[in-house]
Motif scaffolding. Structure first.
Motif, PDB file in Angstrom:
ATOM      1  N   ARG A  30       0.835  -1.211   0.000  1.00  0.00           N
ATOM      2  CA  ARG A  30       0.000   0.000   0.000  1.00  0.00           C
ATOM      3  C   ARG A  30       0.871   1.263   0.000  1.00  0.00           C
ATOM      4  NH1 ARG A  30      -3.945   1.446   4.947  1.00  0.00           N
ATOM      5  NH2 ARG A  30      -4.479   3.543   4.267  1.00  0.00           N
ATOM      6  N   ASP A  31       1.950   1.241   0.749  1.00  0.00           N
ATOM      7  CA  ASP A  31       2.843   2.393   0.792  1.00  0.00           C
ATOM      8  C   ASP A  31       3.503   2.625  -0.570  1.00  0.00           C
ATOM      9  OD1 ASP A  31       2.447   2.824   3.610  1.00  0.00           O
ATOM     10  OD2 ASP A  31       3.749   1.110   3.955  1.00  0.00           O
ATOM     11  N   ILE A  32       3.920   1.549  -1.223  1.00  0.00           N
ATOM     12  CA  ILE A  32       4.556   1.672  -2.538  1.00  0.00           C
ATOM     13  C   ILE A  32       3.533   2.129  -3.568  1.00  0.00           C
ATOM     14  CG2 ILE A  32       5.755   0.408  -4.374  1.00  0.00           C
ATOM     15  CD1 ILE A  32       7.034  -1.262  -2.079  1.00  0.00           C
ATOM     16  N   ARG A  33       2.278   1.698  -3.418  1.00  0.00           N
ATOM     17  CA  ARG A  33       1.232   2.162  -4.333  1.00  0.00           C
ATOM     18  C   ARG A  33       1.034   3.675  -4.221  1.00  0.00           C
ATOM     19  NH1 ARG A  33      -0.467  -1.857  -6.916  1.00  0.00           N
ATOM     20  NH2 ARG A  33      -0.761  -3.901  -6.029  1.00  0.00           N
ATOM     21  N   ALA A  34       1.323   4.245  -3.055  1.00  0.00           N
ATOM     22  CA  ALA A  34       1.226   5.698  -2.889  1.00  0.00           C
ATOM     23  C   ALA A  34       2.199   6.408  -3.823  1.00  0.00           C
ATOM     24  CB  ALA A  34       1.500   6.083  -1.437  1.00  0.00           C
ATOM     25  N   VAL A  35       3.361   5.804  -4.075  1.00  0.00           N
ATOM     26  CA  VAL A  35       4.328   6.378  -5.013  1.00  0.00           C
ATOM     27  C   VAL A  35       3.735   6.365  -6.420  1.00  0.00           C
ATOM     28  CG1 VAL A  35       6.613   6.128  -6.052  1.00  0.00           C
ATOM     29  CG2 VAL A  35       6.315   5.702  -3.630  1.00  0.00           C
ATOM     30  N   PRO A  54      13.730  11.243  -8.618  1.00  0.00           N
ATOM     31  CA  PRO A  54      12.445  10.544  -8.725  1.00  0.00           C
ATOM     32  C   PRO A  54      11.510  10.872  -7.564  1.00  0.00           C
ATOM     33  CG  PRO A  54      14.110   9.061  -7.901  1.00  0.00           C
ATOM     34  CD  PRO A  54      14.819  10.351  -8.246  1.00  0.00           C
ATOM     35  N   VAL A  55      10.209  10.753  -7.833  1.00  0.00           N
ATOM     36  CA  VAL A  55       9.233  10.861  -6.763  1.00  0.00           C
ATOM     37  C   VAL A  55       9.501   9.705  -5.799  1.00  0.00           C
ATOM     38  CG1 VAL A  55       7.462   9.518  -7.963  1.00  0.00           C
ATOM     39  CG2 VAL A  55       6.772  11.180  -6.252  1.00  0.00           C
ATOM     40  N   ALA A  56       9.237   9.913  -4.514  1.00  0.00           N
ATOM     41  CA  ALA A  56       9.545   8.885  -3.515  1.00  0.00           C
ATOM     42  C   ALA A  56       8.528   8.925  -2.384  1.00  0.00           C
ATOM     43  CB  ALA A  56      10.943   9.100  -2.953  1.00  0.00           C
ATOM     44  N   VAL A  57       8.461   7.840  -1.632  1.00  0.00           N
ATOM     45  CA  VAL A  57       7.630   7.791  -0.442  1.00  0.00           C
ATOM     46  C   VAL A  57       8.550   7.641   0.768  1.00  0.00           C
ATOM     47  CG1 VAL A  57       7.250   5.288  -0.522  1.00  0.00           C
ATOM     48  CG2 VAL A  57       5.603   6.739   0.671  1.00  0.00           C
ATOM     49  N   ILE A  58       8.203   8.358   1.815  1.00  0.00           N
ATOM     50  CA  ILE A  58       8.875   8.227   3.105  1.00  0.00           C
ATOM     51  C   ILE A  58       7.798   7.770   4.080  1.00  0.00           C
ATOM     52  CG2 ILE A  58      10.048   9.437   4.984  1.00  0.00           C
ATOM     53  CD1 ILE A  58      11.738   9.325   2.471  1.00  0.00           C
ATOM     54  N   ALA A  59       7.976   6.604   4.684  1.00  0.00           N
ATOM     55  CA  ALA A  59       7.011   6.050   5.626  1.00  0.00           C
ATOM     56  C   ALA A  59       7.672   5.941   6.990  1.00  0.00           C
ATOM     57  CB  ALA A  59       6.535   4.673   5.141  1.00  0.00           C
ATOM     58  N   PHE A  60       7.282   6.826   7.899  1.00  0.00           N
ATOM     59  CA  PHE A  60       7.860   6.832   9.237  1.00  0.00           C
ATOM     60  C   PHE A  60       7.391   5.620  10.029  1.00  0.00           C
ATOM     61  CE2 PHE A  60       7.796  11.265   7.903  1.00  0.00           C
ATOM     62  CZ  PHE A  60       9.127  11.591   8.074  1.00  0.00           C
ATOM     63  N   ILE A  61       8.268   5.088  10.876  1.00  0.00           N
ATOM     64  CA  ILE A  61       7.941   3.910  11.668  1.00  0.00           C
ATOM     65  C   ILE A  61       8.209   4.165  13.144  1.00  0.00           C
ATOM     66  CG2 ILE A  61       8.299   2.237   9.825  1.00  0.00           C
ATOM     67  CD1 ILE A  61      11.115   1.748  11.042  1.00  0.00           C
ATOM     68  N   SER A  62       7.595   3.344  13.954  1.00  0.00           N
ATOM     69  CA  SER A  62       7.754   3.451  15.394  1.00  0.00           C
ATOM     70  C   SER A  62       7.819   2.052  15.984  1.00  0.00           C
ATOM     71  CB  SER A  62       6.573   4.209  15.992  1.00  0.00           C
ATOM     72  OG  SER A  62       6.698   4.278  17.394  1.00  0.00           O
ATOM     73  N   ASN A  63       8.655   1.889  16.985  1.00  0.00           N
ATOM     74  CA  ASN A  63       8.746   0.612  17.683  1.00  0.00           C
ATOM     75  C   ASN A  63       7.815   0.558  18.889  1.00  0.00           C
ATOM     76  OD1 ASN A  63      10.739  -0.278  15.904  1.00  0.00           O
ATOM     77  ND2 ASN A  63      12.350   0.658  17.126  1.00  0.00           N
ATOM     78  N   THR A  64       7.065   1.622  19.106  1.00  0.00           N
ATOM     79  CA  THR A  64       6.119   1.689  20.212  1.00  0.00           C
ATOM     80  C   THR A  64       4.848   2.353  19.722  1.00  0.00           C
ATOM     81  OG1 THR A  64       5.736   2.544  22.430  1.00  0.00           O
ATOM     82  CG2 THR A  64       7.100   3.883  21.020  1.00  0.00           C
ATOM     83  N   TYR A  65       3.760   2.144  20.410  1.00  0.00           N
ATOM     84  CA  TYR A  65       2.494   2.773  20.034  1.00  0.00           C
ATOM     85  C   TYR A  65       2.193   3.986  20.894  1.00  0.00           C
ATOM     86  CZ  TYR A  65       1.740  -1.209  17.040  1.00  0.00           C
ATOM     87  OH  TYR A  65       1.872  -2.149  16.052  1.00  0.00           O
ATOM     88  N   GLU A  66       3.137   4.400  21.727  1.00  0.00           N
ATOM     89  CA  GLU A  66       2.923   5.550  22.601  1.00  0.00           C
ATOM     90  C   GLU A  66       3.090   6.843  21.806  1.00  0.00           C
ATOM     91  OE1 GLU A  66       5.356   5.409  26.098  1.00  0.00           O
ATOM     92  OE2 GLU A  66       5.116   3.251  26.244  1.00  0.00           O
ATOM     93  N   PRO A  67       2.105   7.744  21.875  1.00  0.00           N
ATOM     94  CA  PRO A  67       2.228   9.018  21.157  1.00  0.00           C
ATOM     95  C   PRO A  67       3.141   9.990  21.908  1.00  0.00           C
ATOM     96  CG  PRO A  67       0.128   8.929  22.286  1.00  0.00           C
ATOM     97  CD  PRO A  67       0.819   7.606  22.528  1.00  0.00           C
ATOM     98  N   GLU A  77      12.281   4.407   2.893  1.00  0.00           N
ATOM     99  CA  GLU A  77      12.325   5.277   1.727  1.00  0.00           C
ATOM    100  C   GLU A  77      12.269   4.413   0.477  1.00  0.00           C
ATOM    101  OE1 GLU A  77      15.092   8.795  -0.204  1.00  0.00           O
ATOM    102  OE2 GLU A  77      16.032   7.330   1.112  1.00  0.00           O
ATOM    103  N   TYR A  78      11.373   4.814  -0.420  1.00  0.00           N
ATOM    104  CA  TYR A  78      11.313   4.126  -1.701  1.00  0.00           C
ATOM    105  C   TYR A  78      11.218   5.157  -2.805  1.00  0.00           C
ATOM    106  CZ  TYR A  78      10.232   1.457  -5.709  1.00  0.00           C
ATOM    107  OH  TYR A  78      10.306   0.956  -6.968  1.00  0.00           O
ATOM    108  N   ASP A  79      12.147   5.105  -3.765  1.00  0.00           N
ATOM    109  CA  ASP A  79      12.172   5.996  -4.926  1.00  0.00           C
ATOM    110  C   ASP A  79      11.544   5.299  -6.123  1.00  0.00           C
ATOM    111  OD1 ASP A  79      13.671   7.755  -3.384  1.00  0.00           O
ATOM    112  OD2 ASP A  79      15.581   7.061  -4.182  1.00  0.00           O
ATOM    113  N   TRP A  80      10.739   6.045  -6.879  1.00  0.00           N
ATOM    114  CA  TRP A  80      10.073   5.517  -8.067  1.00  0.00           C
ATOM    115  C   TRP A  80      11.059   4.759  -8.958  1.00  0.00           C
ATOM    116  CZ3 TRP A  80       5.445   4.835 -10.304  1.00  0.00           C
ATOM    117  CH2 TRP A  80       5.427   4.556 -11.660  1.00  0.00           C
ATOM    118  N   GLY A  81      10.695   3.543  -9.337  1.00  0.00           N
ATOM    119  CA  GLY A  81      11.487   2.760 -10.275  1.00  0.00           C
ATOM    120  C   GLY A  81      12.681   2.036  -9.685  1.00  0.00           C
TER     121      GLY A  81
END
Length: 118
Positions: A30-35, A54-67, A77-81
């Motif tokens: 789903r994240d790559i489809r955003a690109v 190239p256009v790219a997606v940056i998807a931030f991650i967390s090892n905890t669910y605490e805000p 990070e994923y760059d188009w192509g």
């Protein structure tokens, strides 16, 4: 982008950012489809003095669910192509390092196969 340190129109970045990937500890199809969606709307790249970016997606991650301000532990990070998905994380000194987190094989401009490498 408006940065008074540089002439207008000299900076061009095209990243699609979002808080956390569809799967909070990994990047997903789903994240790559955003690109793909962003590239189809805005174009696959921008031209700069350094060449095409190239256009790219940056998807931030967390090892905890605490805000909290410290709950972001890195990003994908994923760059188009590109055939590679990269994961960026800081070490104990705050220095950022990347490693390959998966492979993308493009079938055509909108279809791909994604294999996680973690």
């Amino acid at each position: 982008m408006n940065d008074p340190r540089y002439p207008q129109r000299s900076l061009q970045y095209r990243y699609f950012l979002h808080n956390h990937s569809a799967v909070p500890t990994n990047i997903s199809d789903r994240d790559i489809r955003a690109v793909i969606k962003s590239a189809l709307i805005h174009g696959k790249s921008v031209e700069t003095k350094e060449g095409k970016i190239p256009v790219a997606v940056i998807a931030f991650i967390s090892n905890t669910y605490e805000p909290s301000p410290n709950s972001c532990d890195g990003f994908y990070e994923y760059d188009w192509g590109s055939p590679k998905v990269m994961k960026w994380t800081p070490d104990e000194h705050g220095v950022w390092h990347s490693k390959k987190a998966g492979s993308v094989t493009w079938i055509n401009e909108t279809e791909f196969q994604f294999e996680r490498g973690e």
